[in-house]
Design an enzyme around this catalytic site. Structure first.
Site, mmCIF file in Angstrom:
data_model
loop_
_atom_site.group_PDB
_atom_site.id
_atom_site.type_symbol
_atom_site.label_atom_id
_atom_site.label_comp_id
_atom_site.label_asym_id
_atom_site.label_seq_id
_atom_site.Cartn_x
_atom_site.Cartn_y
_atom_site.Cartn_z
ATOM 1 N N ARG A 252 -18.900 56.490 22.110
ATOM 2 C CA ARG A 252 -18.173 55.822 23.053
ATOM 3 C C ARG A 252 -17.899 56.350 24.601
ATOM 4 N NH1 ARG A 252 -13.793 52.411 20.668
ATOM 5 N NH2 ARG A 252 -13.918 53.354 18.326
ATOM 6 N N LYS B 68 0.772 50.685 19.725
ATOM 7 C CA LYS B 68 2.055 51.001 19.891
ATOM 8 C C LYS B 68 2.600 50.720 21.419
ATOM 9 C CE LYS B 68 1.482 51.530 16.256
ATOM 10 N NZ LYS B 68 0.383 51.331 15.564
ATOM 11 N N ILE C 145 -8.201 41.954 7.807
ATOM 12 C CA ILE C 145 -8.215 41.902 6.375
ATOM 13 C C ILE C 145 -8.722 43.404 5.832
ATOM 14 C CG2 ILE C 145 -8.578 39.408 6.321
ATOM 15 C CD1 ILE C 145 -11.564 40.345 5.370
ATOM 16 N N ALA D 108 -4.406 57.896 11.056
ATOM 17 C CA ALA D 108 -4.938 59.124 12.071
ATOM 18 C C ALA D 108 -4.590 60.575 11.544
ATOM 19 C CB ALA D 108 -4.231 58.600 13.343
ATOM 20 N N HIS E 33 26.213 63.524 12.028
ATOM 21 C CA HIS E 33 26.872 62.227 11.946
ATOM 22 C C HIS E 33 27.413 61.609 13.265
ATOM 23 C CE1 HIS E 33 29.662 58.774 10.769
ATOM 24 N NE2 HIS E 33 30.539 59.244 11.617
HETATM 25 P P1 FAD Z 1 -12.143 56.988 14.400
HETATM 26 O O1 FAD Z 1 -11.109 57.212 15.193
HETATM 27 O O2 FAD Z 1 -12.531 55.758 13.972
HETATM 28 O O3 FAD Z 1 -13.206 57.861 15.218
HETATM 29 C C1 FAD Z 1 -14.653 57.785 14.842
HETATM 30 C C2 FAD Z 1 -15.371 57.707 16.010
HETATM 31 O O4 FAD Z 1 -16.740 57.995 15.696
HETATM 32 C C3 FAD Z 1 -15.335 56.568 17.120
HETATM 33 O O5 FAD Z 1 -15.138 56.864 18.290
HETATM 34 C C4 FAD Z 1 -17.086 56.371 16.942
HETATM 35 O O6 FAD Z 1 -17.316 55.677 18.201
HETATM 36 C C5 FAD Z 1 -17.623 57.466 16.793
HETATM 37 N N1 FAD Z 1 -18.905 57.367 15.938
HETATM 38 C C6 FAD Z 1 -19.144 56.670 14.951
HETATM 39 N N2 FAD Z 1 -20.571 56.779 14.433
HETATM 40 C C7 FAD Z 1 -21.088 57.542 15.440
HETATM 41 C C8 FAD Z 1 -22.204 58.160 15.640
HETATM 42 N N3 FAD Z 1 -23.297 57.893 14.919
HETATM 43 N N4 FAD Z 1 -22.324 59.014 16.721
HETATM 44 C C9 FAD Z 1 -21.604 59.338 17.608
HETATM 45 N N5 FAD Z 1 -20.328 58.712 17.666
HETATM 46 C C10 FAD Z 1 -20.046 58.000 16.371
HETATM 47 N N6 FAD Z 1 -3.252 54.963 12.128
HETATM 48 C C11 FAD Z 1 -2.176 55.544 12.050
HETATM 49 O O7 FAD Z 1 -2.024 56.649 11.438
HETATM 50 N N7 FAD Z 1 -1.153 55.023 12.932
HETATM 51 C C12 FAD Z 1 -1.369 53.985 13.599
HETATM 52 O O8 FAD Z 1 -0.129 53.616 14.230
HETATM 53 C C13 FAD Z 1 -2.493 53.154 13.551
HETATM 54 N N8 FAD Z 1 -2.605 52.294 14.228
HETATM 55 C C14 FAD Z 1 -3.916 51.518 14.279
HETATM 56 C C15 FAD Z 1 -3.911 50.399 14.696
HETATM 57 C C16 FAD Z 1 -4.985 49.723 14.844
HETATM 58 C C17 FAD Z 1 -5.224 48.169 15.643
HETATM 59 C C18 FAD Z 1 -6.131 50.085 14.208
HETATM 60 C C19 FAD Z 1 -7.509 49.268 14.304
HETATM 61 C C20 FAD Z 1 -6.145 51.334 13.507
HETATM 62 C C21 FAD Z 1 -5.005 52.099 13.524
HETATM 63 N N9 FAD Z 1 -4.707 53.169 12.821
HETATM 64 C C22 FAD Z 1 -3.577 53.806 12.964
HETATM 65 C C23 FAD Z 1 -5.745 53.860 11.953
HETATM 66 C C24 FAD Z 1 -6.348 54.985 12.772
HETATM 67 O O9 FAD Z 1 -6.891 54.412 14.074
HETATM 68 C C25 FAD Z 1 -7.647 55.274 12.014
HETATM 69 O O10 FAD Z 1 -7.074 55.934 10.733
HETATM 70 C C26 FAD Z 1 -8.188 56.849 12.755
HETATM 71 O O11 FAD Z 1 -8.551 56.424 14.044
HETATM 72 C C27 FAD Z 1 -9.433 57.418 11.865
HETATM 73 O O12 FAD Z 1 -9.688 58.652 12.641
HETATM 74 P P2 FAD Z 1 -11.501 59.089 12.374
HETATM 75 O O13 FAD Z 1 -11.433 60.205 13.394
HETATM 76 O O14 FAD Z 1 -11.611 59.235 11.064
HETATM 77 O O15 FAD Z 1 -12.283 57.759 12.930
HETATM 78 P P1 NAI Z 2 -4.791 46.370 5.487
HETATM 79 O O1 NAI Z 2 -5.450 46.663 4.404
HETATM 80 O O2 NAI Z 2 -3.454 46.826 5.988
HETATM 81 O O3 NAI Z 2 -4.204 44.571 5.390
HETATM 82 C C1 NAI Z 2 -5.362 43.669 4.985
HETATM 83 C C2 NAI Z 2 -4.650 42.429 4.439
HETATM 84 O O4 NAI Z 2 -5.611 41.399 4.276
HETATM 85 C C3 NAI Z 2 -4.292 42.692 2.919
HETATM 86 O O5 NAI Z 2 -2.762 42.286 2.857
HETATM 87 C C4 NAI Z 2 -4.934 41.775 2.118
HETATM 88 O O6 NAI Z 2 -4.459 41.485 0.978
HETATM 89 C C5 NAI Z 2 -5.322 40.824 2.857
HETATM 90 N N1 NAI Z 2 -6.558 40.258 2.739
HETATM 91 C C6 NAI Z 2 -7.698 40.775 2.519
HETATM 92 N N2 NAI Z 2 -8.638 39.792 2.266
HETATM 93 C C7 NAI Z 2 -7.846 38.595 2.928
HETATM 94 C C8 NAI Z 2 -8.423 37.132 3.012
HETATM 95 N N3 NAI Z 2 -9.761 36.683 2.852
HETATM 96 N N4 NAI Z 2 -7.552 36.213 3.394
HETATM 97 C C9 NAI Z 2 -6.191 36.555 3.446
HETATM 98 N N5 NAI Z 2 -5.730 37.569 3.229
HETATM 99 C C10 NAI Z 2 -6.715 39.020 3.182
HETATM 100 O O7 NAI Z 2 -5.838 46.276 6.628
HETATM 101 P P2 NAI Z 2 -5.380 46.052 8.289
HETATM 102 O O8 NAI Z 2 -4.334 45.276 8.617
HETATM 103 O O9 NAI Z 2 -6.678 45.300 8.507
HETATM 104 O O10 NAI Z 2 -5.560 47.436 8.706
HETATM 105 C C11 NAI Z 2 -6.674 48.193 8.464
HETATM 106 C C12 NAI Z 2 -6.202 49.609 8.323
HETATM 107 O O11 NAI Z 2 -5.969 50.258 9.513
HETATM 108 C C13 NAI Z 2 -4.984 49.944 7.561
HETATM 109 O O12 NAI Z 2 -5.116 50.020 5.993
HETATM 110 C C14 NAI Z 2 -4.383 50.961 8.153
HETATM 111 O O13 NAI Z 2 -4.870 52.250 7.264
HETATM 112 C C15 NAI Z 2 -4.646 51.257 9.382
HETATM 113 N N6 NAI Z 2 -3.880 51.030 10.240
HETATM 114 C C16 NAI Z 2 -2.847 51.769 10.375
HETATM 115 C C17 NAI Z 2 -1.671 51.239 11.074
HETATM 116 C C18 NAI Z 2 -0.588 52.129 11.008
HETATM 117 O O14 NAI Z 2 -0.439 53.335 10.555
HETATM 118 N N7 NAI Z 2 0.794 51.646 11.362
HETATM 119 C C19 NAI Z 2 -1.620 50.137 11.966
HETATM 120 C C20 NAI Z 2 -2.769 49.588 11.840
HETATM 121 C C21 NAI Z 2 -3.912 49.735 11.272
#
Ligand code: FAD
Ligand code: NAI
Length: 468
Positions: A39, A55, A273, A323, A447
């Site tokens: 990235r 967030k 999903i 994360a 409290h």
């Molecule tokens: P990533 O954060 O996915 O980082 C992997 C990095 O590796 C990426 O930047 C990618 O570009 C890079 N990469 C991949 N392949 C290569 C390659 N071959 N060469 C070089 N670079 C590469 N988790 C929470 O705990 N709290 C939350 O509130 C939360 N909110 C979320 C909201 C959304 C919308 C989403 C999608 C996820 C959310 N998550 C949340 C989940 C969280 O983002 C992930 O669990 C976390 O980012 C995982 O960290 P990671 O380091 O394993 O991978």
């Molecule tokens: P998720 O696994 O939380 O939810 C996916 C939902 O889609 C499930 O309820 C599943 O039953 C449903 N589903 C699957 N196939 C379907 C279909 N064909 N039709 C209708 N429903 C279907 O996955 P999500 O929300 O995509 O998030 C991915 C991951 O990102 C989470 O598992 C979480 O680990 C991480 N994340 C964490 C956050 C946090 O910690 N606050 C915020 C956002 C993401």
């Protein structure tokens, strides 16, 4: 190759919460460290298109709803409120920029070299990044995860009509009718954002309850509260196809168990999903490293893969995709590489859904505890009986403590209330120290605070709460 002949001691692939933390810790431990990231900015999914922008929008949209339709009026504050979505999106981008820039600063401070570009293995100790080949004694795979596609519902984040979470974070207008496919964490968080800003939101969930993996009582309560907020929930329903028209999308729906099809018109569709491990283009074949049936890289307790000198952490390995789990694994893997003892207690990883109210849990659900053969005692305390929640007119939800019947050891804590994400830290710490419900019950809590509900739920395990 002799140790000093490697370009680096440690090369981390991926600069998300797993990778950047591993790189910083490795450098802190005196190892010559590089981190490859494709990235343009550091921080991975979480900082760029995940935790942080979601967030930021949850916060902004919550302020808007409070002012426009919420507690302002309850407290006699009269306001004329107007939404400037461009400004809200700009503020979100500012937060993301500050945080991703912050990681770049930390890399410089700790002397971690950022290798810009996509990394692919050439051997167990050599990796091609862009147009250079680098070698390292130890390599950590931290490549994270990407969105799981839904066949028949193709995402296009350019057109912004059928989107994934990245598109849903960047919509330039409030949808008329957002249909969210998937009632999990992303669907409920981003569905909440757009509902608060004025969209009609329908969540279509395949299972008969929202939020798989969470405690049953919490899942039921969450559905009740989201419905009360105006979210339409279509549970036990699947989407079988999508047809894009000029101004929207026609979705085909069917009961999950099969049956009569129907259509649902949406102005926008969010596919949420789940996510899947990301190993594309890493060339794992070249080092003989296979993924499991779920596409994950398996590791041992120390985060070693089956290939000597190659380690893996974060979303790309089994476990919850969170994360903070990735960060803790990042610290542990670096410590293990440095010859120290890095451990992550995977039994105590809290998870939080940042909706309003927040939903949080740590440890076992009541269903899991029973399925694992534990006899349990459960204490529950409603926020309706918590004085601070009552004073704040903020009484949705409850706290639930699950303890082992014989030993009283806390097996799990589940919370749905406005401060659940903050309160769960106390429960996680108590469990990390092997606390009993009595330990929590006899800990003095200030409290009036929402946290007193955790103390009372712990007291309720022994059947002796004071305020209910
Ligand atoms: P990533 O954060 O996915 O980082 C992997 C990095 O590796 C990426 O930047 C990618 O570009 C890079 N990469 C991949 N392949 C290569 C390659 N071959 N060469 C070089 N670079 C590469 N988790 C929470 O705990 N709290 C939350 O509130 C939360 N909110 C979320 C909201 C959304 C919308 C989403 C999608 C996820 C959310 N998550 C949340 C989940 C969280 O983002 C992930 O669990 C976390 O980012 C995982 O960290 P990671 O380091 O394993 O991978
Ligand atoms: P998720 O696994 O939380 O939810 C996916 C939902 O889609 C499930 O309820 C599943 O039953 C449903 N589903 C699957 N196939 C379907 C279909 N064909 N039709 C209708 N429903 C279907 O996955 P999500 O929300 O995509 O998030 C991915 C991951 O990102 C989470 O598992 C979480 O680990 C991480 N994340 C964490 C956050 C946090 O910690 N606050 C915020 C956002 C993401």
């Amino acid at each position: 190759m002799a140790e000093q002949d490697f370009d680096y001691d440690v090369l981390v692939i991926g600069a998300g919460p797993g990778g950047y933390v591993a790189a910083i810790r490795a450098a802190q431990l005196g190892l010559r460290t590089a981190c490859a990231e494709s990235r343009d900015t550091l921080g991975g999914t979480c900082l760029n298109v995940g935790c942080i922008p979601s967030k930021a929008l949850l916060h902004g949209s919550e302020l808007f709803e409070e002012a426009a339709h919420g507690h302002f009026a309850t407290w006699g504050i009269k306001a004329q409120v107007e939404l400037d979505l461009d400004a809200m999106q700009a503020e979100k981008r500012k937060a993301v920029g500050e945080l991703t820039g912050g990681i770049e600063f930390l890399f410089k401070k700790n002397k971690v070299t950022w290798l810009k570009g996509h990394a692919a293995f050439e051997g167990a100790h050599t990796v091609r990044v862009g147009d250079q080949t680098v070698s390292a004694r130890d390599i950590v795979i931290a490549t994270g995860s990407s969105v799981t596609p839904l066949p028949g519902v193709p995402v296009d984040n350019e057109k912004l009509r059928i989107v994934d979470s990245t598109g849903a974070l960047a919509l330039p207008e409030v949808p008329d009718h957002l249909v969210v496919i998937g009632g999990g964490v992303i669907g409920l968080e981003l569905g909440s954002v757009w509902r608060r800003l004025g969209a009609r939101v329908t969540v279509v969930e395949y299972l008969d309850q929202l939020l798989p993996g969470m405690d049953g009582d919490v899942r039921k309560e969450a559905a009740k509260i989201f419905r009360k907020q105006g979210m339409e929930l279509r549970l036990a329903t699947k989407v079988t196809g999508a047809r894009e028209g000029e101004n929207g999308v026609t979705l085909t729906l069917e009961p999950a168990a099969g049956g009569t099809q129907e259509t649902l018109e949406a102005s926008h569709v969010l596919v949420a999903i789940g996510r899947r491990p990301h190993t594309e283009g890493l060339n794992l074949d070249s080092i003989g490293l296979a993924t499991n049936s779920r596409g994950q890289i398996e590791t041992d307790h120390d985060f070693r893969t089956a290939v000597d000198g190659v380690w893996a952490i974060g979303d790309v390995v089994p476990g919850p995709m969170l994360a903070h789990k990735a960060e803790d694994e990042g610290i542990a893997v670096a410590e293990n590489i440095a010859g120290q003892t890095g451990i992550v207690n995977h039994a105590v990883i809290p998870s939080v859904v940042y909706t309003s109210p927040e939903i949080a849990g740590v440890g076992l659900t009541e269903e899991e505890a029973k399925a694992n053969g534990h006899a349990v005692k459960v204490g529950k305390f409603p926020m309706m009986a918590n004085s601070r929640a009552k004073a704040n007119r903020d009484t949705d939800g409850f706290v639930k403590v699950i303890a082992e019947a014989d030993s009283d050891r806390v097996l799990g804590v589940w919370i749905i209330n406005s401060l659940a994400g903050t309160m769960i830290a106390q429960a996680a710490q108590a469990m990390e120290f092997g606390a009993t419900s009595e330990d929590i019950a006899y800990t003095c809590h200030a409290h009036p605070t929402h946290s007193e509900a955790l103390k009372e739920a712990a007291m309720a395990v022994q059947g002796k709460p004071i305020h209910i």
